[in-house]
Design an enzyme around this catalytic site. Structure first.
Site, mmCIF file in Angstrom:
data_model
loop_
_atom_site.group_PDB
_atom_site.id
_atom_site.type_symbol
_atom_site.label_atom_id
_atom_site.label_comp_id
_atom_site.label_asym_id
_atom_site.label_seq_id
_atom_site.Cartn_x
_atom_site.Cartn_y
_atom_site.Cartn_z
ATOM 1 N N HIS A 34 0.838 -1.209 0.000
ATOM 2 C CA HIS A 34 0.000 0.000 0.000
ATOM 3 C C HIS A 34 0.874 1.261 0.000
ATOM 4 C CE1 HIS A 34 -2.780 -2.821 2.336
ATOM 5 N NE2 HIS A 34 -3.523 -2.478 1.312
ATOM 6 N N GLN A 145 -0.581 -3.976 -9.160
ATOM 7 C CA GLN A 145 -0.560 -5.057 -10.147
ATOM 8 C C GLN A 145 -0.905 -6.402 -9.504
ATOM 9 O OE1 GLN A 145 -0.200 -5.331 -13.418
ATOM 10 N NE2 GLN A 145 0.037 -7.562 -13.461
HETATM 11 P P1 AMP Z 1 -6.459 -3.589 -0.471
HETATM 12 O O1 AMP Z 1 -6.290 -2.814 0.795
HETATM 13 O O2 AMP Z 1 -6.067 -5.026 -0.361
HETATM 14 O O3 AMP Z 1 -7.805 -3.368 -1.123
HETATM 15 O O4 AMP Z 1 -5.402 -2.969 -1.489
HETATM 16 C C1 AMP Z 1 -5.408 -1.604 -1.823
HETATM 17 C C2 AMP Z 1 -4.516 -1.395 -3.023
HETATM 18 O O5 AMP Z 1 -3.179 -1.808 -2.703
HETATM 19 C C3 AMP Z 1 -4.946 -2.226 -4.248
HETATM 20 O O6 AMP Z 1 -4.804 -1.428 -5.415
HETATM 21 C C4 AMP Z 1 -3.977 -3.376 -4.229
HETATM 22 O O7 AMP Z 1 -3.758 -3.939 -5.505
HETATM 23 C C5 AMP Z 1 -2.715 -2.688 -3.708
HETATM 24 N N1 AMP Z 1 -1.799 -3.683 -3.145
HETATM 25 C C6 AMP Z 1 -2.078 -4.655 -2.242
HETATM 26 N N2 AMP Z 1 -1.007 -5.416 -2.008
HETATM 27 C C7 AMP Z 1 0.000 -4.931 -2.788
HETATM 28 C C8 AMP Z 1 1.367 -5.296 -2.992
HETATM 29 N N3 AMP Z 1 1.917 -6.332 -2.354
HETATM 30 N N4 AMP Z 1 2.096 -4.569 -3.856
HETATM 31 C C9 AMP Z 1 1.537 -3.516 -4.519
HETATM 32 N N5 AMP Z 1 0.256 -3.121 -4.366
HETATM 33 C C10 AMP Z 1 -0.510 -3.817 -3.514
#
Ligand code: AMP
Length: 281
Positions: A34, A145
């Site tokens: 994030h 991604q």
């Molecule tokens: P989430 O809180 O899981 O809904 O994720 C929020 C954003 O962070 C989304 O756009 C995810 O794709 C991105 N995200 C989650 N994990 C990763 C990671 N390991 N690397 C890059 N972006 C991430």
């Protein structure tokens, strides 16, 4: 850093922000993945808005909405360190008031892959992201991604609905052993945590087949499946090699690039990972 909980306050504040405005939607319980999005947004925008909202409508009835990990205090401290300007943290009733009945459906690419195991998931995602875009009016919005299908679905939605912003897709941030960072990784118990890097290992082995000139999707998919199956704790939901634009499965020769994505259960959590063969992320 301003913390805003209502739509009306967010809209009022948004009027004062100088453009470009970068927006990072999250469900909180933040990790380096994030934060990499927040840093990218920080470096490319005059103002940065981050939302923390565990969106009930993207969880199925038997999924982990109630128990999804939350730690708002820690999240706010991390976001402050990254010089975030605004954190938007609405309650579910604010985003879905009684009587709200409008949904966003992106057809053609949401019924496959994640959509098979999680019917309705992308309807919830597309709807909440539309609402958040309307509230925060970003110039750029940042997605990972790691959730490759989600990023593509949002891009398609923006094209189809002529929305006035640009999506930036950021590369996956990993643990030192290759496991893609995820808020749900805390569900992995000792042995499962050790087994979890099998996803990344299989992606790497696909990448090296690709580098050696292999272009047959079935051959690459077969290698990955047998590698993952060699790990007793891992249970494949899907391994897909698909067109990066349409997400339709490729059965034979890959052209110049393809999205290789997978969902694998390792113990309780279902882990996602992906790479673009022939691409940069
Ligand atoms: P989430 O809180 O899981 O809904 O994720 C929020 C954003 O962070 C989304 O756009 C995810 O794709 C991105 N995200 C989650 N994990 C990763 C990671 N390991 N690397 C890059 N972006 C991430």
């Amino acid at each position: 850093m301003e913390i805003v909980r209502t739509i009306s306050d967010m809209k009022l504040l948004r009027r004062r922000l100088t453009k470009p405005v970068g927006f990072v939607p999250t469900m909180g319980f933040l990790h380096e993945g994030h934060l990499s999005l927040v840093r990218r947004a920080r470096s490319e925008n005059s103002r940065v808005i981050v939302s923390i909202f565990v969106n009930p409508t993207q969880f199925g009835p038997n999924e982990d909405f109630e128990t999804y990990p939350r730690d708002t205090e820690r999240d706010l401290a991390l976001l402050k360190q990254e010089n975030t300007d605004v954190v938007f943290m609405p309650e579910p009733e604010e985003i879905y008031p009684p009587g709200a009945g409008t949904w966003v459906e992106v057809e053609g690419m949401t019924e496959i892959l994640e959509g098979i195991s999680r019917p309705g998931h992308f309807r919830g995602v597309a709807t909440v992201v539309t609402k958040l875009f309307n509230i925060t009016e970003p110039t750029y919005a940042y997605f990972g991604q790691k959730d490759a299908q989600q990023a593509r679905v949002i891009q398609k939605m923006i094209e189809d609905l002529f929305m006035n912003l640009e999506i930036i897709v950021c590369s996956t941030v990993r643990e030192p052993d290759g496991l893609a960072m995820s808020s749900r990784n805390i569900y992995l118990e000792g042995k499962e945590r050790k087994a979890a890097p099998i996803l990344y290992k299989s992606l790497q082995s696909a990448q090296s087949l690709w580098n050696r000139g292999e272009r047959h999707a079935g051959k690459i998919r077969g290698e990955i499946v047998s590698l993952i199956e060699s790990e007793p704790l891992a249970h494949i939901d899907y391994v897909s090699i698909a067109d990066t634009e349409t997400l339709q499965e490729i059965e034979d020769e890959i052209g110049y690039k393809a999205l290789l994505s997978m969902a694998v259960k390792v113990g309780k959590p279902r882990l996602l990972d992906s790479i673009v063969l022939g691409g940069s992320a």
